[in-house]
Scaffold this motif. Structure first.
Motif, PDB file in Angstrom:
ATOM      1  N   UNK A   1       0.843  -1.174   0.000  1.00 51.23           N
ATOM      2  CA  UNK A   1       0.000   0.000   0.000  1.00 51.23           C
ATOM      3  C   UNK A   1       0.887   1.236   0.000  1.00 51.23           C
ATOM      4  N   UNK A   2       0.531   2.188  -0.831  1.00 52.26           N
ATOM      5  CA  UNK A   2       1.294   3.430  -0.874  1.00 52.26           C
ATOM      6  C   UNK A   2       0.640   4.471   0.021  1.00 52.26           C
ATOM      7  N   UNK A   3       1.378   5.495   0.308  1.00 50.77           N
ATOM      8  CA  UNK A   3       0.873   6.561   1.161  1.00 50.77           C
ATOM      9  C   UNK A   3      -0.320   7.265   0.518  1.00 50.77           C
ATOM     10  N   UNK A   4      -0.332   7.335  -0.801  1.00 54.21           N
ATOM     11  CA  UNK A   4      -1.461   7.983  -1.482  1.00 54.21           C
ATOM     12  C   UNK A   4      -2.754   7.181  -1.343  1.00 54.21           C
ATOM     13  N   UNK A   5      -2.639   5.870  -1.093  1.00 53.60           N
ATOM     14  CA  UNK A   5      -3.839   5.056  -0.879  1.00 53.60           C
ATOM     15  C   UNK A   5      -4.587   5.477   0.382  1.00 53.60           C
ATOM     16  N   UNK A   6      -3.849   6.017   1.337  1.00 51.74           N
ATOM     17  CA  UNK A   6      -4.463   6.475   2.579  1.00 51.74           C
ATOM     18  C   UNK A   6      -5.516   7.538   2.279  1.00 51.74           C
ATOM     19  N   UNK A   7      -5.226   8.419   1.327  1.00 57.61           N
ATOM     20  CA  UNK A   7      -6.186   9.469   0.968  1.00 57.61           C
ATOM     21  C   UNK A   7      -7.447   8.876   0.353  1.00 57.61           C
ATOM     22  N   UNK A   8      -7.275   7.852  -0.467  1.00 58.33           N
ATOM     23  CA  UNK A   8      -8.421   7.204  -1.101  1.00 58.33           C
ATOM     24  C   UNK A   8      -9.302   6.527  -0.056  1.00 58.33           C
TER      25      UNK A   8
ATOM     26  N   UNK B   1     -16.126   9.472  13.741  1.00 56.59           N
ATOM     27  CA  UNK B   1     -15.545   8.691  12.644  1.00 56.59           C
ATOM     28  C   UNK B   1     -15.099   9.608  11.511  1.00 56.59           C
ATOM     29  N   UNK B   2     -15.933  10.607  11.208  1.00 56.77           N
ATOM     30  CA  UNK B   2     -15.582  11.578  10.172  1.00 56.77           C
ATOM     31  C   UNK B   2     -14.319  12.329  10.578  1.00 56.77           C
ATOM     32  N   UNK B   3     -14.271  12.782  11.816  1.00 57.61           N
ATOM     33  CA  UNK B   3     -13.118  13.527  12.314  1.00 57.61           C
ATOM     34  C   UNK B   3     -11.847  12.675  12.257  1.00 57.61           C
ATOM     35  N   UNK B   4     -11.950  11.398  12.584  1.00 56.48           N
ATOM     36  CA  UNK B   4     -10.791  10.508  12.525  1.00 56.48           C
ATOM     37  C   UNK B   4     -10.267  10.375  11.103  1.00 56.48           C
ATOM     38  N   UNK B   5     -11.181  10.282  10.136  1.00 55.66           N
ATOM     39  CA  UNK B   5     -10.767  10.188   8.729  1.00 55.66           C
ATOM     40  C   UNK B   5     -10.048  11.447   8.281  1.00 55.66           C
ATOM     41  N   UNK B   6     -10.554  12.593   8.690  1.00 56.90           N
ATOM     42  CA  UNK B   6      -9.933  13.875   8.319  1.00 56.90           C
ATOM     43  C   UNK B   6      -8.555  14.003   8.968  1.00 56.90           C
ATOM     44  N   UNK B   7      -8.436  13.604  10.225  1.00 61.67           N
ATOM     45  CA  UNK B   7      -7.147  13.660  10.909  1.00 61.67           C
ATOM     46  C   UNK B   7      -6.145  12.703  10.270  1.00 61.67           C
TER      47      UNK B   7
ATOM     48  N   UNK C   1      -6.058  11.880   7.089  1.00 57.83           N
ATOM     49  CA  UNK C   1      -5.597  12.515   5.848  1.00 57.83           C
ATOM     50  C   UNK C   1      -4.617  13.642   6.136  1.00 57.83           C
ATOM     51  N   UNK C   2      -4.852  14.396   7.202  1.00 59.02           N
ATOM     52  CA  UNK C   2      -3.929  15.480   7.563  1.00 59.02           C
ATOM     53  C   UNK C   2      -2.565  14.919   7.955  1.00 59.02           C
ATOM     54  N   UNK C   3      -2.553  13.822   8.686  1.00 63.21           N
ATOM     55  CA  UNK C   3      -1.299  13.182   9.081  1.00 63.21           C
ATOM     56  C   UNK C   3      -0.553  12.652   7.858  1.00 63.21           C
ATOM     57  N   UNK C   4      -1.290  12.025   6.939  1.00 62.69           N
ATOM     58  CA  UNK C   4      -0.662  11.513   5.714  1.00 62.69           C
ATOM     59  C   UNK C   4      -0.087  12.651   4.879  1.00 62.69           C
ATOM     60  N   UNK C   5      -0.771  13.776   4.856  1.00 58.00           N
ATOM     61  CA  UNK C   5      -0.278  14.943   4.120  1.00 58.00           C
ATOM     62  C   UNK C   5       1.034  15.445   4.731  1.00 58.00           C
ATOM     63  N   UNK C   6       1.084  15.522   6.051  1.00 57.75           N
ATOM     64  CA  UNK C   6       2.312  15.950   6.732  1.00 57.75           C
ATOM     65  C   UNK C   6       3.455  14.984   6.451  1.00 57.75           C
ATOM     66  N   UNK C   7       3.151  13.684   6.425  1.00 61.81           N
ATOM     67  CA  UNK C   7       4.185  12.687   6.138  1.00 61.81           C
ATOM     68  C   UNK C   7       4.714  12.856   4.717  1.00 61.81           C
ATOM     69  N   UNK C   8       3.824  13.101   3.761  1.00 57.17           N
ATOM     70  CA  UNK C   8       4.262  13.308   2.380  1.00 57.17           C
ATOM     71  C   UNK C   8       5.115  14.564   2.264  1.00 57.17           C
ATOM     72  N   UNK C   9       4.716  15.636   2.948  1.00 54.07           N
ATOM     73  CA  UNK C   9       5.498  16.870   2.907  1.00 54.07           C
ATOM     74  C   UNK C   9       6.879  16.647   3.526  1.00 54.07           C
TER      75      UNK C   9
END
Length: 143
Positions: A1-8, A120-126, A128-136
Motif C-alpha cells: 500500500x502506498x501513502x497515497x492510498x491512505x487518501x483514497x 468517525x468523520x473527524x478521525x478520517x480527516x485527521x 488525511x492530515x497526518x498523511x499529508x504531513x508525512x508526504x510533505x
C-alpha cells in the motif's frame, strides 16, 4: 500500500460518514412529520456500508493496484414495528377517525449515532492530515 492510498481510503470513509450524518439529520428533522396512515408517515432511514475493492490502475508496486474503500450500498427505510398514533381530529393530515401517524424516531439513539458518525468523520480527516504531513516531510528529506 502506498501513502497515497491512505487518501483514497480515508476520503471514502469520510464521504460515507457524511452520508450517515445527513440521514441522521433527516431522521431528526422529521420527528414530527405526520401522515394520515402508517404508510404515509416518515420512515427512519439508515445507510448500509460495505467495503469495496477498487482497481486503482497500475503502480510501481504492482501491475494490478487495488485498494479497499468504504461504499454506501443503499439507504434503507426502517419499518416501524409500532407507529406513534395520536388522536388529533383538527390536524389537516388526520384520517377519518381523527388519528395522525408519526414516525418512531429514537431521538436519543439518533444523537448517539450522530456523535459516533461525527467522531468517525473527524478521525478520517485527521488521518488525511497526518498523511499529508508525512508526504510533505518525505519531500523535504529528498532535497
Amino acid at each position: 500500500m502506498s501513502l497515497s492510498d491512505v487518501f483514497t481510503i480515508a476520503g471514502s470513509a469520510a464521504t460515507a460518514q457524511t452520508i450517515r450524518l445527513n440521514t441522521i439529520a433527516s431522521n431528526m428533522a422529521n420527528v414530527e412529520s405526520a401522515g394520515a396512515t402508517p404508510e404515509e408517515a416518515y420512515k427512519v432511514r439508515k445507510p448500509v456500508f460495505s467495503q469495496v475493492l477498487v482497481d486503482q490502475g497500475r503502480s510501481m508496486d504492482s501491475p494490478d493496484h487495488q485498494v479497499m474503500m468504504v461504499a454506501v450500498n443503499e439507504i434503507l427505510e426502517v419499518e416501524a414495528t409500532d407507529e406513534d398514533r395520536r388522536y388529533m381530529p383538527d390536524h389537516p393530515g388526520a384520517d377519518a377517525e381523527g388519528y395522525v401517524y408519526f414516525p418512531k424516531v429514537n431521538v436519543i439513539g439518533e444523537m448517539a449515532d450522530m456523535m459516533s458518525a461525527s467522531r468517525s468523520y473527524q478521525s478520517s480527516i485527521e488521518l488525511m492530515a497526518t498523511a499529508k504531513k508525512m508526504q510533505q516531510r518525505l519531500l523535504t528529506l529528498g532535497q
